[in-house]
Design a protein around this motif. Structure first.
Motif, PDB file in Angstrom:
ATOM      1  N   ILE A   2       0.838  -1.185   0.000  1.00 29.77           N
ATOM      2  CA  ILE A   2       0.000   0.000   0.000  1.00 29.77           C
ATOM      3  C   ILE A   2       0.877   1.241   0.000  1.00 29.77           C
ATOM      4  O   ILE A   2       1.864   1.329   0.736  1.00 29.77           O
ATOM      5  N   ASP A   3       0.510   2.209  -0.828  1.00 33.72           N
ATOM      6  CA  ASP A   3       1.227   3.470  -0.864  1.00 33.72           C
ATOM      7  C   ASP A   3       1.100   4.167   0.494  1.00 33.72           C
ATOM      8  O   ASP A   3       0.028   4.190   1.098  1.00 33.72           O
ATOM      9  N   GLU A   4       2.209   4.766   0.973  1.00 38.09           N
ATOM     10  CA  GLU A   4       2.198   5.396   2.293  1.00 38.09           C
ATOM     11  C   GLU A   4       1.182   6.534   2.380  1.00 38.09           C
ATOM     12  O   GLU A   4       0.530   6.719   3.413  1.00 38.09           O
ATOM     13  N   SER A   5       1.044   7.311   1.318  1.00 33.71           N
ATOM     14  CA  SER A   5       0.087   8.424   1.354  1.00 33.71           C
ATOM     15  C   SER A   5      -1.349   7.904   1.445  1.00 33.71           C
ATOM     16  O   SER A   5      -2.176   8.461   2.177  1.00 33.71           O
ATOM     17  N   LEU A   6      -1.654   6.823   0.712  1.00 32.47           N
ATOM     18  CA  LEU A   6      -2.979   6.222   0.800  1.00 32.47           C
ATOM     19  C   LEU A   6      -3.211   5.671   2.198  1.00 32.47           C
ATOM     20  O   LEU A   6      -4.317   5.810   2.757  1.00 32.47           O
ATOM     21  N   PHE A   7      -2.191   5.067   2.782  1.00 29.48           N
ATOM     22  CA  PHE A   7      -2.308   4.513   4.123  1.00 29.48           C
ATOM     23  C   PHE A   7      -2.662   5.619   5.126  1.00 29.48           C
ATOM     24  O   PHE A   7      -3.516   5.433   6.003  1.00 29.48           O
ATOM     25  N   ARG A   8      -2.038   6.782   4.997  1.00 24.47           N
ATOM     26  CA  ARG A   8      -2.327   7.895   5.912  1.00 24.47           C
ATOM     27  C   ARG A   8      -3.758   8.393   5.732  1.00 24.47           C
ATOM     28  O   ARG A   8      -4.428   8.744   6.706  1.00 24.47           O
ATOM     29  N   ILE A   9      -4.220   8.426   4.487  1.00 26.31           N
ATOM     30  CA  ILE A   9      -5.606   8.845   4.237  1.00 26.31           C
ATOM     31  C   ILE A   9      -6.576   7.871   4.902  1.00 26.31           C
ATOM     32  O   ILE A   9      -7.553   8.274   5.542  1.00 26.31           O
ATOM     33  N   LEU A  10      -6.290   6.571   4.773  1.00 21.02           N
ATOM     34  CA  LEU A  10      -7.144   5.564   5.405  1.00 21.02           C
ATOM     35  C   LEU A  10      -7.145   5.724   6.923  1.00 21.02           C
ATOM     36  O   LEU A  10      -8.190   5.569   7.575  1.00 21.02           O
ATOM     37  N   LEU A  11      -5.990   6.057   7.498  1.00 22.71           N
ATOM     38  CA  LEU A  11      -5.911   6.264   8.944  1.00 22.71           C
ATOM     39  C   LEU A  11      -6.760   7.459   9.384  1.00 22.71           C
ATOM     40  O   LEU A  11      -7.431   7.412  10.419  1.00 22.71           O
ATOM     41  N   VAL A  12      -6.727   8.525   8.588  1.00 22.84           N
ATOM     42  CA  VAL A  12      -7.531   9.710   8.911  1.00 22.84           C
ATOM     43  C   VAL A  12      -9.024   9.359   8.870  1.00 22.84           C
ATOM     44  O   VAL A  12      -9.795   9.737   9.763  1.00 22.84           O
ATOM     45  N   LEU A  13      -9.429   8.625   7.845  1.00 22.83           N
ATOM     46  CA  LEU A  13     -10.826   8.217   7.731  1.00 22.83           C
ATOM     47  C   LEU A  13     -11.231   7.317   8.896  1.00 22.83           C
ATOM     48  O   LEU A  13     -12.328   7.452   9.449  1.00 22.83           O
ATOM     49  N   TRP A  14     -10.351   6.415   9.279  1.00 24.88           N
ATOM     50  CA  TRP A  14     -10.623   5.517  10.394  1.00 24.88           C
ATOM     51  C   TRP A  14     -10.735   6.295  11.707  1.00 24.88           C
ATOM     52  O   TRP A  14     -11.592   6.003  12.544  1.00 24.88           O
ATOM     53  N   SER A  15      -9.918   7.322  11.869  1.00 25.61           N
ATOM     54  CA  SER A  15     -10.014   8.168  13.059  1.00 25.61           C
ATOM     55  C   SER A  15     -11.331   8.934  13.070  1.00 25.61           C
ATOM     56  O   SER A  15     -11.937   9.137  14.132  1.00 25.61           O
ATOM     57  N   GLY A  16     -11.794   9.372  11.893  1.00 26.71           N
ATOM     58  CA  GLY A  16     -13.078  10.042  11.804  1.00 26.71           C
ATOM     59  C   GLY A  16     -14.214   9.133  12.238  1.00 26.71           C
ATOM     60  O   GLY A  16     -15.167   9.568  12.911  1.00 26.71           O
ATOM     61  N   CYS A  17     -14.114   7.846  11.888  1.00 26.76           N
ATOM     62  CA  CYS A  17     -15.125   6.873  12.335  1.00 26.76           C
ATOM     63  C   CYS A  17     -15.131   6.760  13.859  1.00 26.76           C
ATOM     64  O   CYS A  17     -16.182   6.575  14.475  1.00 26.76           O
ATOM     65  N   ALA A  18     -13.953   6.874  14.478  1.00 31.15           N
ATOM     66  CA  ALA A  18     -13.869   6.819  15.936  1.00 31.15           C
ATOM     67  C   ALA A  18     -14.624   7.977  16.562  1.00 31.15           C
ATOM     68  O   ALA A  18     -15.321   7.814  17.572  1.00 31.15           O
ATOM     69  N   LEU A 205       5.075   4.172  22.630  1.00 34.13           N
ATOM     70  CA  LEU A 205       6.230   3.281  22.492  1.00 34.13           C
ATOM     71  C   LEU A 205       6.498   2.892  21.040  1.00 34.13           C
ATOM     72  O   LEU A 205       7.636   2.609  20.665  1.00 34.13           O
ATOM     73  N   THR A 206       5.450   2.861  20.212  1.00 37.75           N
ATOM     74  CA  THR A 206       5.668   2.593  18.783  1.00 37.75           C
ATOM     75  C   THR A 206       5.909   3.881  18.010  1.00 37.75           C
ATOM     76  O   THR A 206       6.437   3.850  16.901  1.00 37.75           O
ATOM     77  N   TRP A 207       5.490   5.020  18.589  1.00 36.32           N
ATOM     78  CA  TRP A 207       5.628   6.340  17.950  1.00 36.32           C
ATOM     79  C   TRP A 207       5.091   6.291  16.517  1.00 36.32           C
ATOM     80  O   TRP A 207       5.762   6.663  15.556  1.00 36.32           O
ATOM     81  N   SER A 208       3.847   5.819  16.402  1.00 36.91           N
ATOM     82  CA  SER A 208       3.248   5.620  15.086  1.00 36.91           C
ATOM     83  C   SER A 208       1.859   6.223  15.046  1.00 36.91           C
ATOM     84  O   SER A 208       1.146   6.254  16.060  1.00 36.91           O
ATOM     85  N   TRP A 209       1.436   6.672  13.847  1.00 36.26           N
ATOM     86  CA  TRP A 209       0.081   7.173  13.676  1.00 36.26           C
ATOM     87  C   TRP A 209      -0.937   6.053  13.855  1.00 36.26           C
ATOM     88  O   TRP A 209      -2.044   6.268  14.362  1.00 36.26           O
ATOM     89  N   ALA A 210      -0.575   4.845  13.442  1.00 37.12           N
ATOM     90  CA  ALA A 210      -1.485   3.712  13.611  1.00 37.12           C
ATOM     91  C   ALA A 210      -1.732   3.448  15.096  1.00 37.12           C
ATOM     92  O   ALA A 210      -2.863   3.184  15.512  1.00 37.12           O
ATOM     93  N   GLY A 211      -0.677   3.514  15.906  1.00 38.33           N
ATOM     94  CA  GLY A 211      -0.831   3.332  17.337  1.00 38.33           C
ATOM     95  C   GLY A 211      -1.689   4.418  17.957  1.00 38.33           C
ATOM     96  O   GLY A 211      -2.534   4.154  18.821  1.00 38.33           O
ATOM     97  N   ALA A 212      -1.486   5.676  17.507  1.00 41.45           N
ATOM     98  CA  ALA A 212      -2.288   6.783  18.026  1.00 41.45           C
ATOM     99  C   ALA A 212      -3.759   6.605  17.673  1.00 41.45           C
ATOM    100  O   ALA A 212      -4.653   6.880  18.489  1.00 41.45           O
ATOM    101  N   THR A 213      -4.020   6.130  16.461  1.00 41.08           N
ATOM    102  CA  THR A 213      -5.403   5.902  16.042  1.00 41.08           C
ATOM    103  C   THR A 213      -6.049   4.814  16.887  1.00 41.08           C
ATOM    104  O   THR A 213      -7.232   4.916  17.257  1.00 41.08           O
ATOM    105  N   PHE A 214      -5.297   3.776  17.225  1.00 42.79           N
ATOM    106  CA  PHE A 214      -5.830   2.722  18.085  1.00 42.79           C
ATOM    107  C   PHE A 214      -6.174   3.281  19.467  1.00 42.79           C
ATOM    108  O   PHE A 214      -7.215   2.952  20.051  1.00 42.79           O
TER     109      PHE A 214
END
Length: 252
Positions: A2-18, A205-214
């Motif tokens: 997956i392209d990194e930019s697409l992955f970030r967009i998906l993370l933003v959308l997933w955060s919006g669902c939260a 501890l992971t210092w990741s956007w995915a971790g922050a979204t979780f």
């Protein structure tokens, strides 16, 4: 891949669902446990429902780790921390619960499974397939140390609080009671507070956007539920401690 930019967009959308879920759960609490109610379709035996709902996170992260390109020491530690949590949630916690043959709606199990699959995808891809490469020295970084301590403190609080609740319903009397041990002296739902602290620690501890979204999703799911449980306790028990808060000690 997956392209990194697409992955970030998906993370933003997933955060919006939260954010939407957070608001919705104040009006429509998930119908299981103390606030269970009819109208949500067929139910599963609790042990089976919890196992199916949580084990996908355990199996999914193993697939991402074994097929991933990131095999640095920090990635191995991340994998072990995740596995430790979900071994407890999927293989230990359900089978420590008291017998209750029909108390988890199939709808809730499917929602929970979907939630776990999405979060496992985002974290698994980010840490083991994406560009999240970290040197072994990361394990001595202050962010990892503080995050790992918070994760472990949250896990201990979570597990201990689960044990306190189980102890209340041992023996002949299976009715609900007021928990009074441990962190229950301060809040109605220390088990939820522990989980939220865990995943905030994970984000650090992971210092990741995915971790922050979780972490955001965990709070969005559990904070409204803590408020609902707190209201249930106060309504059910006239002697419920008035100074006890729902989720955050001395605050709320």
């Amino acid at each position: 891949m997956i392209d990194e930019s697409l992955f970030r967009i998906l993370l933003v959308l997933w955060s919006g669902c939260a954010a939407v879920t957070f608001v919705a759960l104040f009006f429509i609490p998930a119908p299981y446990g103390k606030i269970s109610r009819t109208g949500w379709g067929p139910k599963l035996p609790a042990k089976i429902g919890w196992l199916l709902m949580e084990v996908v996170s355990l199996a999914g992260i193993a697939v991402f780790f074994l097929t991933g390109r990131n095999r640095d020491l920090p990635s191995i530690v991340f994998f072990l921390l995740w596995v430790g949590h979900y071994v407890y949630r999927s293989l230990i916690f359900p089978f420590l619960r008291r017998e209750n043959p029909s108390n988890l709606p199939l709808t809730i199990m499917l929602f929970g499974m979907g939630f776990n699959l999405f979060n496992t995808f985002f974290n698994g891809w980010s840490l083991f397939h994406g560009e999240h490469l970290l040197a072994p020295g990361w394990l001595l970084d202050i962010r990892f140390v503080c995050g790992a301590l918070l994760f472990l403190v949250g896990f201990v609080l979570h597990v201990h609080s689960d044990a306190v609740l189980r102890d209340l319903r041992r023996g002949e009397d299976k009715s609900y009671k007021i928990p009074r041990r441990g962190f229950f002296r301060l809040v109605s739902c220390p088990n939820y507070l522990g989980e939220i602290l865990q995943w905030i620690g994970w984000a650090v501890l992971t210092w990741s956007w995915a971790g922050a979204t979780f972490a955001v999703w965990t709070a969005a799911n559990l904070a409204p539920r803590a408020v609902s449980y707190h209201a249930w306790y106060k309504k059910t028990f006239s002697e419920y401690p008035k100074k006890r808060k729902a989720l955050i000690p001395f605050i709320s």
